[in-house]
Write an enzyme that holds these catalytic residues in place. Structure first.
Site, PDB file in Angstrom:
ATOM      1  N   GLU A   1       0.809  -1.234   0.000  1.00 34.38           N
ATOM      2  CA  GLU A   1       0.000   0.000   0.000  1.00 34.38           C
ATOM      3  C   GLU A   1       0.831   1.267   0.000  1.00 34.38           C
ATOM      4  OE1 GLU A   1      -0.861  -2.619   1.702  1.00 34.38           O
ATOM      5  OE2 GLU A   1      -2.858  -3.066   0.916  1.00 34.38           O
TER       6      GLU A   1
ATOM      7  N   HIS B   1     -10.818  -4.699  10.224  1.00 31.34           N
ATOM      8  CA  HIS B   1     -11.395  -4.557   8.895  1.00 31.34           C
ATOM      9  C   HIS B   1     -12.657  -3.719   8.890  1.00 31.34           C
ATOM     10  CE1 HIS B   1      -8.744  -7.711   7.406  1.00 31.34           C
ATOM     11  NE2 HIS B   1      -9.200  -7.491   6.202  1.00 31.34           N
TER      12      HIS B   1
END
Lengths: 325, 323, 418
Positions: free
Chosen positions: A60, A129
């Site tokens: 990322e 998450h």
């Protein structure tokens, strides 16, 4: 007019912008061959090929940096981070590079980068998450932060975001991808920075965005059944947010409830409430109510998780408190 | 190389060296604030790496960036003015010492986050490929950067996507006070880069000739579409990590040893050997450098900071409202 | 003479201690030599020599504690080395601007009401309503949380409407938009690279665009033109230039100031329901600079003698052209002059420069045949066009004002009188 889902709206926006401008490049983890973990990029590899949409390693920070480099080198990158939760790994690149490079280097270039990030909770995905991180991004000067709640808006605002020469953090709610509404076939790019009054009312203003705009709308229906006329304002853009629109609404209704999914401390609702005090203090008939996620990491158990996220009755309760009835 | 080219190389090394000395002087006088990282001793690395670049190539590097800017063709006055925080600095005084940048000469910045610019270099390489250009990217970083996570992400993707990036590692053997042997499990930094499947080179960073020879090959390969490569340039910084670092972690004998390998007298010796150039010509260059730097300081002194009303300029390109 | 000062060795250092000098008076030193060991707040560092020369004087000895920037030694530079002056103190107080460029004015916090020993809890909105309706709320029982008086509690009370300027509850006052929303209603221009190059409009221009669009939307404007006979004035122009360094602009400024003294109703502004009655004349003067139009403001221009007016105006214009105006220089123009007379312009209608109630356009002095009685003669006339904010002034007042301006221009001596 036709039924348009949030997912398809985003897909169409990407497709149309890629057709319109060769410099638009889409990339991210599993976006090409796999067509995206939420299938937002379905069909794009087939239509445009690897030159225009490609898969990446799980990197990322590296991906955001690469997006910066692509922009600096003359392209118009649209990066998908698989979820907003993984943006945390890339925060240095987003906050310490992307947002400030133009300013720090005296305005010698623009960084027309769009980073799409699905987020939000409610599907028992566990604490790591299920984040809502829009407040983290909204406080960073140099970024534009967008969070549509409706399919037509998603299409219009993603088009605008891609055409925007400043860096845009484009948030999507994972729970909305299948949501459908009637929408026109042709949708023009929208206006970033503009809120929308989605329901007119006189007694209280409910402000929200993203996944929670639907909770706000439901609450307004419930209040209407009880004779309370709520005005609902969808922020759509969180930085810069449309202070004028919200303030005008509250100046009219004299009461405000702000709904956000993330935790309360230093969130979007806090920013909206503080600004309303500055702008329309003399019009307030009650303190501004905030309805936010719980101040706790998101638990897995279904009942506990649901207790962490605002629902329409919570918003109704807050509105009643503001109305002192 | 011709005598003219070599004398030019000598001039540039001298310019970079003397610029840093002037910066040290101005910093001590309080004209320059914040962090200031000087390149003294490492000039041959930058000059050698940049020597074979074309105008259209991109250069990006760390916060020890004054030499990158100057040797890429930047104006010493605009650099000094930037260090003074003045509006006629290359970044209008908004960047400072660690953040010089000049689009005109394709110097795309000094960055303060170690290895933070590495993925940006990869992205630039991607853009070059997408646009089918013939540019090359030169990315400068230090030994410390090779331990940062995002450095690995950047090198991996550079290899994976076969981008035209030359990774120039200035191994001056210390990251502030921590030596390579105390921070990297594998002390051959080239070996770490080799793990990503790219050709690697080791070069004597105190020798301009050797440096430019290695770089010439790496740059040509990148331009020919052969993908990224890595140059480990062993060198030494004469001064501390920054202006506030006395560098007591380095034994004085070590510093003295590396000063004996100073690239500037070395180059002078070679030029004199091969072209029989008298001392006076070198002194003339020294004097020219002094004059250029006097003018640069005077230019910087004559300027002033942007007024506070201009604080919000250059944040957003004005296409949307500022909330 | 090169002065060696206590160096700033770290960002936070204010005082340094000279541990030990490594050189003494008379020593020859070279660039790069170490002169002394200095202890800073963080570490002991070496003081580097930056000039070849001979140590002339050591002013502070081993062990001294010295402020950063103070001279601790002097070196006589060797011939050829450029001496440098002592470091100058960096320029003075840096103003911190307020948090944003166009900050939304915070609604004024109401101060506490006279305390009868108990604080009345009332929502801001309810208090506003109560004041507007002239209701004494201290005796009302509130139905809101904690006994707070809220809007509906006032509905029950029959109150006489106050005779003062009450804002009806239905028109809430929201401070005007501080934010520059997309202010163009025009459709986007979709140009190709072949037909045009598209560049970012400079910040200054975009700010100006926003302001002009806002003005054209909010200010109802009308224009009045008067024609001044400047024949006599023109004849004296060279004399005034020599004596005072005055140009036509200065003379017109003075004429306006004289007329403003006679018609103070012109020197005011309209702002959201209020009339701003300026105590002095803040004279805005449109100046053409390299970066475009700039309107610096000469504060309290009415108090200046003519020579002072000329001097202050010139100074302001120079600063405007150098891009050195600050926010103070640009604000609150109560009257604005824009002069295109130097360009052979017969007539032009300016856009109102709010907050000025009157913005006066000055055209060129041109020859004209003027009828006087039965005869005609060649005169020089100058058209003056005032664009006005109709919320603050009306046509009659402006016409009278313009007549006074013309009269002053027709009597040159009055312009330069003290």
């Amino acid at each position: 007019m036709a039924r348009l889902s949030y997912r398809d709206a985003l897909n169409q926006a990407l497709r149309e912008e890629m057709q319109r401008d060769e410099s638009v490049i889409v990339f991210g983890e599993d976006v090409a061959l796999y067509e995206g973990s939420f299938k937002v990029t379905r069909g794009l590899l087939k239509e445009f090929g690897e030159e225009r949409i490609f898969d990446t390693p799980i990197s990322e920070a590296g991906l955001v940096g690469a997006a910066i480099g692509l922009a600096l080198g003359g392209m118009r990158p649209v990066l998908e981070l698989m979820t907003v939760n993984f943006a945390l790994v890339a925060m240095d690149q987003i906050v310490n590079h992307l947002s400030l490079m133009r300013y720090m280097f005296g305005g010698q270039f623009t960084l027309p980068v769009t980073i799409r990030m699905p987020g939000g909770g409610g599907h028992q995905l566990g604490a790591q998450h299920s984040h809502s991180l829009e407040a983290f991004f909204a406080r960073v000067p140099g970024l534009i932060v967008v969070y549509p709640g409706w399919p037509a808006d998603a299409k219009a605002l993603l088009k605008a975001a891609i055409r925007e020469d400043n860096p845009v953090i484009f948030l999507e709610h994972e729970g909305l991808y299948n949501y459908e509404e009637d929408a026109p076939d042709e949708i023009e790019p929208g206006h970033l920075g503009e809120a929308r009054v989605i329901r007119k009312g006189t007694d209280v203003t409910i402000v929200s965005y993203g996944g929670m705009i639907h909770v706000a709308s439901q609450a307004a229906e419930m209040l209407a059944a009880d004779g309370v006329s709520a005005e609902v304002v969808d922020l759509r853009t969180l930085r810069p947010w449309d202070k004028q629109c919200v303030a005008s609404s509250v100046a009219k209704t004299h009461r405000a409830v702000v709904v956000e999914e993330g935790p309360p401390v230093c969130g979007i609702a806090a920013e909206v409430a503080a600004s309303l005090c500055e702008l329309v203090f003399d019009e307030l008939d009650a303190p501004i109510e905030r309805v936010t996620g719980a101040d706790v990491p998101m638990p897995y158990a279904k009942n506990l998780e649901q207790a962490c996220i605002p629902h329409a009755p919570d918003v109704v309760r807050a509105a009643r408190k503001a109305l002192a009835r | 190389m011709t005598k003219k080219e070599l004398m030019r190389a000598y001039y540039l090394l001298r310019l970079a060296r003397s610029f840093e000395t002037r910066v040290a002087e101005q910093y001590a006088k309080g004209r320059i604030g914040g962090f200031c990282h000087l390149y003294s001793g490492e000039e041959a690395v930058a000059l050698g790496a940049l020597w074979h670049l074309r105008e259209e190539d991109y250069v990006i590097g760390s916060y020890r960036d004054h030499a990158y800017y100057l040797l890429r063709g930047g104006d010493p006055g605009r650099a000094m003015a930037e260090l003074f925080g003045h509006s006629d600095g290359c970044c209008k005084g908004k960047g400072g010492s660690m953040h010089l940048f000049d689009r005109q000469i394709n110097f795309l910045g000094g960055y303060a986050i170690v290895a933070g610019m590495c993925p940006i270099a990869t992205g630039l390489g991607l853009a070059i490929k997408k646009k089918r250009e013939k540019r090359v990217v030169l990315c400068f970083f230090g030994d410390g950067a090779t331990n940062q996570g995002v450095y690995h992400e950047a090198l991996n993707m550079a290899s994976l996507y076969n981008v035209p990036v030359v990774w120039v590692c200035e191994n001056n053997q210390y990251a502030i006070g921590t030596s390579v042997s105390r921070s990297s499990a594998v002390t051959s930094l080239a070996k770490k880069a080799r793990a990503y499947g790219m050709p690697t080179y080791k070069a004597d960073g105190m020798d301009f000739f050797k440096m430019q020879s290695v770089a010439e090959r790496a740059i040509a390969d990148a331009r020919a579409g052969k993908g990224p490569s890595f140059i480990e340039a062993k060198c030494y910084r004469y001064r501390g990590h920054s202006m506030s670092d006395p560098a007591t972690y380095r034994p004085p004998e070590e510093v003295a040893l590396w000063k004996k390998r100073d690239p500037i007298p070395r180059l002078k010796a070679i030029i004199q050997r091969d072209f029989d150039v008298p001392d006076a010509e070198f002194e003339e260059i020294d004097s020219r450098v002094r004059k250029v730097l006097d003018e640069a300081v005077a230019f910087a002194e004559a300027g002033q900071e942007l007024p506070p009303e201009r604080l919000y300029e250059d944040l957003y390109v004005e296409s949307i409202p500022r909330g | 003479m090169y002065e060696v000062t206590m160096p700033k060795l770290s960002d936070s250092m204010e005082i340094g201690k000279i541990i030990r000098w490594r050189v003494k008076t008379g020593d020859t030193v070279h660039e790069g030599d170490i002169l002394a060991e200095i202890e800073s707040d963080k570490a002991t560092m070496e003081l580097e020599c930056f000039r070849d020369g001979v140590v002339a004087e050591i002013l502070r000895g081993d062990g001294s504690e010295v402020n950063v920037g103070e001279v601790i030694a002097r070196i006589t530079p060797l011939a050829g080395a450029a001496p440098t002056a002592a470091p100058e103190a960096t320029s003075g107080v840096r103003e911190t601007s307020s948090a944003g460029p166009e900050r939304v004015p915070a609604a004024d916090a109401r101060s506490g009401e006279p305390d009868a020993g108990r604080r009345v809890r009332i929502s801001p909105y309810a208090r506003k309503l109560a004041e507007a309706k002239g209701i004494d709320y201290s005796t009302i029982r509130g139905s809101g949380p904690g006994g707070r008086i809220i809007a509906r509690d006032l509905e029950a009370v029959a109150g006489e409407k106050s005779a003062t300027r009450a804002e009806p509850a239905a028109t809430p006052s929201v401070p005007p938009a501080s934010v520059a929303f997309p202010t163009d209603d025009l459709p986007a221009l979709d140009v190709s690279a072949a037909e045009a190059e598209v560049a970012d409009a400079p910040f200054r221009l975009r700010t100006q665009a926003r302001r002009l669009i806002a003005t054209s939307r909010s200010v109802p404007q009308f224009s009045v033109t008067a024609v001044a006979d400047v024949t006599a004035l023109r004849a004296r122009k060279a004399e005034f230039k020599e004596k005072y360094g005055a140009t036509m602009t200065h003379l017109v400024m003075r004429a306006c100031l004289i007329a403003l003294a006679r018609h103070p109703a012109i020197n005011r502004s309209y702002d959201r329901g209020k009339l701003i009655l300026w105590k002095g004349v803040n004279l805005g003067l449109a100046v053409d600079t390299e970066e475009g139009l700039s309107v610096p403001v000469l504060r309290n221009a009415e108090a200046l003698s003519f020579p002072d007016l000329v001097a202050r105006t010139n100074e302001l214009v120079e600063r405007a052209r150098a891009g050195a105006l600050n926010a103070e220089d640009r604000k609150h123009a109560s009257f604005t002059i824009t002069n295109l007379g130097m360009f052979d312009v017969e007539h032009f209608v300016p856009i109102a420069n709010w907050p000025s109630a009157v913005t006066l356009a000055v055209a060129s002095a041109r020859p004209a045949l003027v009828v006087m009685g039965d005869a005609m003669r060649v005169s020089h006339v100058m058209r003056l066009t005032a664009t006005c904010d109709h919320r603050a002034v009306d046509g009659a007042t402006v016409s009278r004002f313009l007549a006074s301006v013309c009269e002053a221009l027709g009597n040159p001596d009055t312009l330069t009188a003290a």
